[in-house]
Design an enzyme around this catalytic site. Structure first.
Site, PDB file in Angstrom:
ATOM      1  N   LYS A 185       1.148  -1.339   0.532  1.00  0.00           N
ATOM      2  CA  LYS A 185      -0.024   0.347   0.107  1.00  0.00           C
ATOM      3  C   LYS A 185       0.847   1.073   0.145  1.00  0.00           C
ATOM      4  O   LYS A 185       2.403   1.528  -0.097  1.00  0.00           O
ATOM      5  CB  LYS A 185      -1.309  -0.018   1.235  1.00  0.00           C
ATOM      6  CG  LYS A 185      -1.709  -1.445   1.295  1.00  0.00           C
ATOM      7  CD  LYS A 185      -3.025  -0.935   0.049  1.00  0.00           C
ATOM      8  CE  LYS A 185      -3.861  -2.106   0.131  1.00  0.00           C
ATOM      9  NZ  LYS A 185      -4.644  -3.407   0.834  1.00  0.00           N
TER      10      LYS A 185
HETATM   11  C1  LIG Z   1      -5.191  -4.057   0.862  1.00  0.00           C
HETATM   12  C2  LIG Z   1      -7.136  -4.114   0.981  1.00  0.00           C
HETATM   13  C3  LIG Z   1      -7.823  -4.126   2.000  1.00  0.00           C
HETATM   14  C4  LIG Z   1      -7.260  -5.122   3.020  1.00  0.00           C
HETATM   15  O1  LIG Z   1      -6.025  -4.339   4.397  1.00  0.00           O
HETATM   16  P1  LIG Z   1      -4.883  -5.519   5.170  1.00  0.00           P
HETATM   17  O2  LIG Z   1      -4.302  -4.355   5.876  1.00  0.00           O
HETATM   18  O3  LIG Z   1      -3.954  -6.324   4.286  1.00  0.00           O
HETATM   19  O4  LIG Z   1      -6.280  -5.610   6.173  1.00  0.00           O
HETATM   20  C5  LIG Z   1      -9.095  -4.533   2.093  1.00  0.00           C
HETATM   21  N1  LIG Z   1      -9.367  -3.795   1.995  1.00  0.00           N
HETATM   22  C6  LIG Z   1      -9.163  -3.777   0.291  1.00  0.00           C
HETATM   23  C7  LIG Z   1     -10.107  -2.809  -0.890  1.00  0.00           C
HETATM   24  C8  LIG Z   1      -7.482  -3.675   0.485  1.00  0.00           C
HETATM   25  O5  LIG Z   1      -7.041  -3.651  -1.125  1.00  0.00           O
END
Ligand SMILES: *Cc1c(COP(=O)(O)O)cnc(C)c1O
Length: 383
Positions: A185
């Site tokens: 991210k």
């Molecule tokens: C990455 C992601 C999540 C989950 O994030 P984590 O921190 O890995 O639990 C939730 N929603 C979307 C749209 C994502 O891309």
């Protein structure tokens, strides 16, 4: 022969490494002073008028936010079919049911008209997902929610930092907003997330439930008459707290966030310019005055493209360029499809987007030469 270009690589600098080493030497590994500082710095980044609750993933954060909104068995939560399964699985954790809606074919975000049609007396929460870092039509969504007394929990896993009509995601009139710091991210702590809310009761509930349902006030020796060892369990909570090692990464990443965002923006612009004449639909840019987090760069192959999406990705892979698809719509996933008897015909925009979508690598560790290599490959295949 060119080496493999991964789809995503986290951008960890010396400052992050030193901050983690400092935590390791400090003797404090799990939730402690750095988690607290990271929460405060994050809330300040969002203007200070909110609470930030650090957790070990966005999935945990979404679960906590829905729990704090009172979601339970028999409730419905409206969300987009065009997202990662984490968005919807947390609804099932609570025994509630997701109601999937189609997307706006231009933005890939949930279509507010579909949301309005999906409202029932059981609807408890609407969960918008800001795909790729482009904000959803929040005015329309908040208006629908307000008219029906429904809460809004934003899945902002892609939207740091993103603005909607000049305001940062995380500062709008929703009940809670959840960010992800997963390794791919725009701000990374390896695993991690943040629940942001302006509602003190939601913040308090999330704080209690992220750590075993322990009421912190009961053992806070500065505000309580009770001895320091005493605590009270008021609910069967979860183990969702953030470690100080993760918070150490987050503190330093947050300091670099605007610099990292600017690099992503410049890279997205370079792709836009270099691919404009190809038979692809470029990602929508959003309002000209707004910030786009550019977590993902999703192109869609048009009918004029000389090959389909699957072959395009295969041939990019032959050139050792990491590619991905965002997203395989949830109505196509075996669990969701069979559990709710979902029919692809009800999601024409998501179906069309899925058939054409390919995500190109876009991350700050890519060099200009790396990006040129991607552009040349795409032009060779689709030009
Ligand atoms: C990455 C992601 C999540 C989950 O994030 P984590 O921190 O890995 O639990 C939730 N929603 C979307 C749209 C994502 O891309």
């Amino acid at each position: 022969m060119d080496s493999h270009l991964p789809f995503a690589v986290p951008d960890i600098g010396e400052a992050e490494i030193e901050e983690v080493v400092d935590s390791l030497r400090s003797g404090w590994l799990t939730t402690g002073p750095k988690t607290r500082r990271f929460e405060q710095a994050f809330a300040s980044f969002l203007g200070g008028e909110c609470s930030a609750v650090a957790v070990n993933s966005a999935t945990s954060g979404l679960h906590l936010a829905l729990e704090a909104c009172g979601v339970g068995p028999g409730d419905e939560v409206i969300t987009s079919t065009y997202t990662f399964t984490a968005t919807a699985e947390v609804i099932r954790y609570l025994g509630a049911d997701p109601v999937f809606v189609d997307i706006d074919p231009n933005t890939l975000n949930m279509d507010p008209e579909c949301v309005a049609r999906a409202i029932t007396p059981q609807t408890k929460v609407i969960m918008p997902v800001h795909i790729a870092g482009l904000p959803c039509e929040m005015d329309a969504i908040l208006q629908i929610a307000g008219a029906h007394g429904i809460k809004v929990v934003e899945d902002a896993a892609h939207a740091l930092p993103t603005t909607y009509r000049g305001r940062l995601i995380g500062t709008l009139a929703s009940d809670a907003t959840v960010f992800s710091f997963y390794a791919t991210k725009t701000l990374v702590t390896g695993e991690g997330g943040m629940v942001v809310t302006r509602d003190p009761s939601i913040a308090a509930r999330c704080r209690v439930m992220r750590l075993h349902g322990i009421d912190r006030d009961a053992f806070d020796r500065y505000t309580s008459e009770r001895p320091a060892w005493y605590y009270e369990v008021i609910a069967p909570g979860f183990k969702y707290n953030m470690t100080d090692i993760a918070a150490a990464l987050g503190l330093q990443q947050l300091r670099r966030l605007n610099e990292l965002r600017e690099r992503r923006r410049a890279m997205a612009q370079r792709y836009n310019e270099a691919l404009a004449d190809l038979p692809v639909l470029l990602p929508p840019a959003g309002g000209s005055a707004d910030l786009h987090a550019w977590h993902l760069y999703i192109v869609r192959l048009t009918d004029a493209a000389p090959m389909g999406r699957d072959e395009f990705i295969e041939r990019m892979s032959e050139r050792k360029i990491g590619m991905s698809v965002h997203f395989i719509p949830l109505h196509r996933q075996p669990y969701w499809r069979s559990q709710y008897g979902l029919d692809p015909a009800h999601f024409p925009a998501a179906e069309d987007a899925y058939r054409r979508a390919a995500s190109l690598p876009l991350y700050t560790r890519m060099t200009d030469a790396d990006q040129r290599r991607v552009i040349e490959a795409v032009r060779e295949l689709l030009g």
